[in-house]
Design a protein around this motif. Structure first.
Motif, PDB file in Angstrom:
ATOM      1  N   LEU A  39       0.822  -1.200   0.000  1.00  0.00           N
ATOM      2  CA  LEU A  39       0.000   0.000   0.000  1.00  0.00           C
ATOM      3  C   LEU A  39       0.860   1.256   0.000  1.00  0.00           C
ATOM      4  CD1 LEU A  39      -2.713  -1.058   2.591  1.00  0.00           C
ATOM      5  CD2 LEU A  39      -2.740  -1.319   0.110  1.00  0.00           C
ATOM      6  N   ARG A  40       1.883   1.274   0.850  1.00  0.00           N
ATOM      7  CA  ARG A  40       2.817   2.413   0.934  1.00  0.00           C
ATOM      8  C   ARG A  40       4.227   1.868   1.080  1.00  0.00           C
ATOM      9  NH1 ARG A  40       2.399   5.422   5.494  1.00  0.00           N
ATOM     10  NH2 ARG A  40       1.400   3.758   6.657  1.00  0.00           N
ATOM     11  N   PHE A  41       5.216   2.587   0.536  1.00  0.00           N
ATOM     12  CA  PHE A  41       6.608   2.159   0.592  1.00  0.00           C
ATOM     13  C   PHE A  41       7.471   3.368   0.918  1.00  0.00           C
ATOM     14  CE2 PHE A  41      10.737   1.173  -1.283  1.00  0.00           C
ATOM     15  CZ  PHE A  41      10.940  -0.102  -0.798  1.00  0.00           C
ATOM     16  N   TRP A  42       8.411   3.205   1.845  1.00  0.00           N
ATOM     17  CA  TRP A  42       9.366   4.260   2.190  1.00  0.00           C
ATOM     18  C   TRP A  42      10.729   3.606   2.373  1.00  0.00           C
ATOM     19  CZ3 TRP A  42       5.200   2.767   5.011  1.00  0.00           C
ATOM     20  CH2 TRP A  42       5.439   2.133   6.217  1.00  0.00           C
ATOM     21  N   GLU A  43      11.722   4.383   2.681  1.00  0.00           N
ATOM     22  CA  GLU A  43      13.115   3.921   2.694  1.00  0.00           C
ATOM     23  C   GLU A  43      13.370   2.779   3.674  1.00  0.00           C
ATOM     24  OE1 GLU A  43      17.478   5.801   3.663  1.00  0.00           O
ATOM     25  OE2 GLU A  43      15.944   7.103   2.827  1.00  0.00           O
ATOM     26  N   THR A  44      12.749   2.811   4.833  1.00  0.00           N
ATOM     27  CA  THR A  44      13.030   1.803   5.862  1.00  0.00           C
ATOM     28  C   THR A  44      11.907   0.801   6.067  1.00  0.00           C
ATOM     29  OG1 THR A  44      12.191   3.271   7.588  1.00  0.00           O
ATOM     30  CG2 THR A  44      14.560   3.374   7.105  1.00  0.00           C
ATOM     31  N   GLY A  45      10.885   0.824   5.215  1.00  0.00           N
ATOM     32  CA  GLY A  45       9.798  -0.127   5.398  1.00  0.00           C
ATOM     33  C   GLY A  45       8.681   0.054   4.402  1.00  0.00           C
ATOM     34  N   PHE A  46       7.595  -0.646   4.649  1.00  0.00           N
ATOM     35  CA  PHE A  46       6.430  -0.564   3.789  1.00  0.00           C
ATOM     36  C   PHE A  46       5.196  -1.000   4.579  1.00  0.00           C
ATOM     37  CE2 PHE A  46       8.677  -4.530   3.028  1.00  0.00           C
ATOM     38  CZ  PHE A  46       7.698  -5.490   3.217  1.00  0.00           C
ATOM     39  N   ALA A  47       4.023  -0.732   4.008  1.00  0.00           N
ATOM     40  CA  ALA A  47       2.759  -1.061   4.658  1.00  0.00           C
ATOM     41  C   ALA A  47       1.953  -2.000   3.767  1.00  0.00           C
ATOM     42  CB  ALA A  47       1.960   0.212   4.929  1.00  0.00           C
ATOM     43  N   CYS A  72      14.632  -7.953   0.651  1.00  0.00           N
ATOM     44  CA  CYS A  72      14.585  -7.269   1.943  1.00  0.00           C
ATOM     45  C   CYS A  72      14.497  -8.268   3.089  1.00  0.00           C
ATOM     46  CB  CYS A  72      13.370  -6.353   2.021  1.00  0.00           C
ATOM     47  SG  CYS A  72      13.273  -5.185   0.678  1.00  0.00           S
ATOM     48  N   LEU A  73      15.082  -7.872   4.215  1.00  0.00           N
ATOM     49  CA  LEU A  73      14.975  -8.637   5.448  1.00  0.00           C
ATOM     50  C   LEU A  73      14.086  -7.851   6.400  1.00  0.00           C
ATOM     51  CD1 LEU A  73      15.831 -11.067   7.125  1.00  0.00           C
ATOM     52  CD2 LEU A  73      17.763  -9.715   7.931  1.00  0.00           C
ATOM     53  N   ILE A  74      12.919  -8.411   6.705  1.00  0.00           N
ATOM     54  CA  ILE A  74      11.959  -7.763   7.600  1.00  0.00           C
ATOM     55  C   ILE A  74      12.231  -8.256   9.016  1.00  0.00           C
ATOM     56  CG2 ILE A  74       9.533  -7.470   8.164  1.00  0.00           C
ATOM     57  CD1 ILE A  74       8.938  -8.050   5.240  1.00  0.00           C
ATOM     58  N   VAL A  75      12.463  -7.315   9.937  1.00  0.00           N
ATOM     59  CA  VAL A  75      12.764  -7.687  11.316  1.00  0.00           C
ATOM     60  C   VAL A  75      11.609  -7.415  12.259  1.00  0.00           C
ATOM     61  CG1 VAL A  75      15.247  -7.463  11.095  1.00  0.00           C
ATOM     62  CG2 VAL A  75      13.903  -5.473  11.724  1.00  0.00           C
ATOM     63  N   ALA A  76      10.701  -6.539  11.878  1.00  0.00           N
ATOM     64  CA  ALA A  76       9.583  -6.229  12.767  1.00  0.00           C
ATOM     65  C   ALA A  76       8.363  -5.884  11.938  1.00  0.00           C
ATOM     66  CB  ALA A  76       9.926  -5.058  13.674  1.00  0.00           C
ATOM     67  N   SER A  77       7.209  -6.289  12.441  1.00  0.00           N
ATOM     68  CA  SER A  77       5.955  -5.908  11.796  1.00  0.00           C
ATOM     69  C   SER A  77       4.893  -5.766  12.876  1.00  0.00           C
ATOM     70  CB  SER A  77       5.534  -6.940  10.749  1.00  0.00           C
ATOM     71  OG  SER A  77       5.297  -8.189  11.342  1.00  0.00           O
ATOM     72  N   GLY A  78       4.045  -4.786  12.696  1.00  0.00           N
ATOM     73  CA  GLY A  78       2.971  -4.546  13.642  1.00  0.00           C
ATOM     74  C   GLY A  78       1.805  -3.868  12.953  1.00  0.00           C
ATOM     75  N   VAL A  79       0.620  -4.044  13.494  1.00  0.00           N
ATOM     76  CA  VAL A  79      -0.586  -3.487  12.893  1.00  0.00           C
ATOM     77  C   VAL A  79      -0.863  -2.110  13.472  1.00  0.00           C
ATOM     78  CG1 VAL A  79      -3.057  -3.831  12.565  1.00  0.00           C
ATOM     79  CG2 VAL A  79      -1.516  -5.787  12.532  1.00  0.00           C
ATOM     80  N   GLU A  80      -1.062  -1.142  12.569  1.00  0.00           N
ATOM     81  CA  GLU A  80      -1.432   0.218  12.952  1.00  0.00           C
ATOM     82  C   GLU A  80      -2.503   0.713  11.997  1.00  0.00           C
ATOM     83  OE1 GLU A  80       1.909   2.822  12.986  1.00  0.00           O
ATOM     84  OE2 GLU A  80       3.074   1.534  14.317  1.00  0.00           O
ATOM     85  N   LEU A  84      -0.449  -3.326   8.120  1.00  0.00           N
ATOM     86  CA  LEU A  84       0.679  -4.041   8.701  1.00  0.00           C
ATOM     87  C   LEU A  84       1.935  -3.276   8.317  1.00  0.00           C
ATOM     88  CD1 LEU A  84       1.633  -6.654  10.191  1.00  0.00           C
ATOM     89  CD2 LEU A  84       2.088  -7.562   7.920  1.00  0.00           C
ATOM     90  N   ILE A  85       2.589  -2.671   9.299  1.00  0.00           N
ATOM     91  CA  ILE A  85       3.788  -1.874   9.063  1.00  0.00           C
ATOM     92  C   ILE A  85       4.995  -2.800   9.212  1.00  0.00           C
ATOM     93  CG2 ILE A  85       5.127   0.124   9.786  1.00  0.00           C
ATOM     94  CD1 ILE A  85       2.340   0.808   8.696  1.00  0.00           C
ATOM     95  N   CYS A  86       5.754  -2.965   8.130  1.00  0.00           N
ATOM     96  CA  CYS A  86       6.933  -3.833   8.118  1.00  0.00           C
ATOM     97  C   CYS A  86       8.190  -2.978   8.109  1.00  0.00           C
ATOM     98  CB  CYS A  86       6.923  -4.732   6.888  1.00  0.00           C
ATOM     99  SG  CYS A  86       5.506  -5.821   6.807  1.00  0.00           S
ATOM    100  N   THR A  87       9.096  -3.230   9.044  1.00  0.00           N
ATOM    101  CA  THR A  87      10.355  -2.519   9.143  1.00  0.00           C
ATOM    102  C   THR A  87      11.464  -3.405   8.578  1.00  0.00           C
ATOM    103  OG1 THR A  87       9.561  -1.444  11.134  1.00  0.00           O
ATOM    104  CG2 THR A  87      11.922  -1.330  10.703  1.00  0.00           C
ATOM    105  N   MET A  88      12.266  -2.824   7.685  1.00  0.00           N
ATOM    106  CA  MET A  88      13.327  -3.585   7.031  1.00  0.00           C
ATOM    107  C   MET A  88      14.665  -3.359   7.732  1.00  0.00           C
ATOM    108  SD  MET A  88      12.393  -3.001   3.012  1.00  0.00           S
ATOM    109  CE  MET A  88      12.564  -1.238   3.069  1.00  0.00           C
ATOM    110  N   LYS A  89      15.391  -4.436   7.981  1.00  0.00           N
ATOM    111  CA  LYS A  89      16.745  -4.331   8.515  1.00  0.00           C
ATOM    112  C   LYS A  89      17.716  -4.014   7.390  1.00  0.00           C
ATOM    113  CE  LYS A  89      20.224  -6.761  11.193  1.00  0.00           C
ATOM    114  NZ  LYS A  89      20.502  -7.964  11.976  1.00  0.00           N
ATOM    115  N   ARG A  90      17.493  -4.669   6.250  1.00  0.00           N
ATOM    116  CA  ARG A  90      18.310  -4.378   5.078  1.00  0.00           C
ATOM    117  C   ARG A  90      17.457  -4.495   3.839  1.00  0.00           C
ATOM    118  NH1 ARG A  90      19.625  -8.405   1.683  1.00  0.00           N
ATOM    119  NH2 ARG A  90      19.521 -10.536   2.452  1.00  0.00           N
TER     120      ARG A  90
END
Length: 116
Positions: A39-47, A72-80, A84-90
């Protein structure tokens, strides 16, 4: 303004907004055999849409149509707020050729011709 709307109307508006974002989304996440629109994409993650996936971790590939963009390596995800907000480590840019482990000489031959 949404504070004054009935709960059903707000839910309908949220669903219409998500449906529109999914339809316009060109980027996709490939996690194994599963594919999810971004849905959305930014430098350190996506939704992603939280209705489609509840939790996502590990190594995933991001495509723009048929073109492989990132691994991408996703290290954290949470619902907001329904996403689902996914944070990328790399995030590594995908290349169409293998990486070089050495410096290529610019005067090196392109190929070799077989001898007679």
């Amino acid at each position: 303004m949404t504070d004054y709307l009935p709960k059903e109307v707000r839910a309908g508006l949220d669903e219409a907004r998500k449906r529109d974002l999914r339809r316009r989304a060109r980027l996709r996440v490939f996690a194994g055999d599963d594919v999810y629109p971004i849905l959305r994409f930014w430098e350190t993650g996506f939704a992603l849409d939280a209705d489609q996936v509840v939790h996502l971790r590990g190594l995933v590939d991001i495509y723009d149509g048929p073109r492989h963009l990132y691994q991408c390596l996703i290290v954290a995800s949470g619902v907001e707020e329904g996403e689902l907000i996914c944070t990328m480590k790399r995030s590594t840019v995908a290349r169409d050729r293998p990486a070089l482990d050495y410096v290529r000489d610019e005067n090196a031959p392109v190929g070799y011709l077989p001898g007679e």
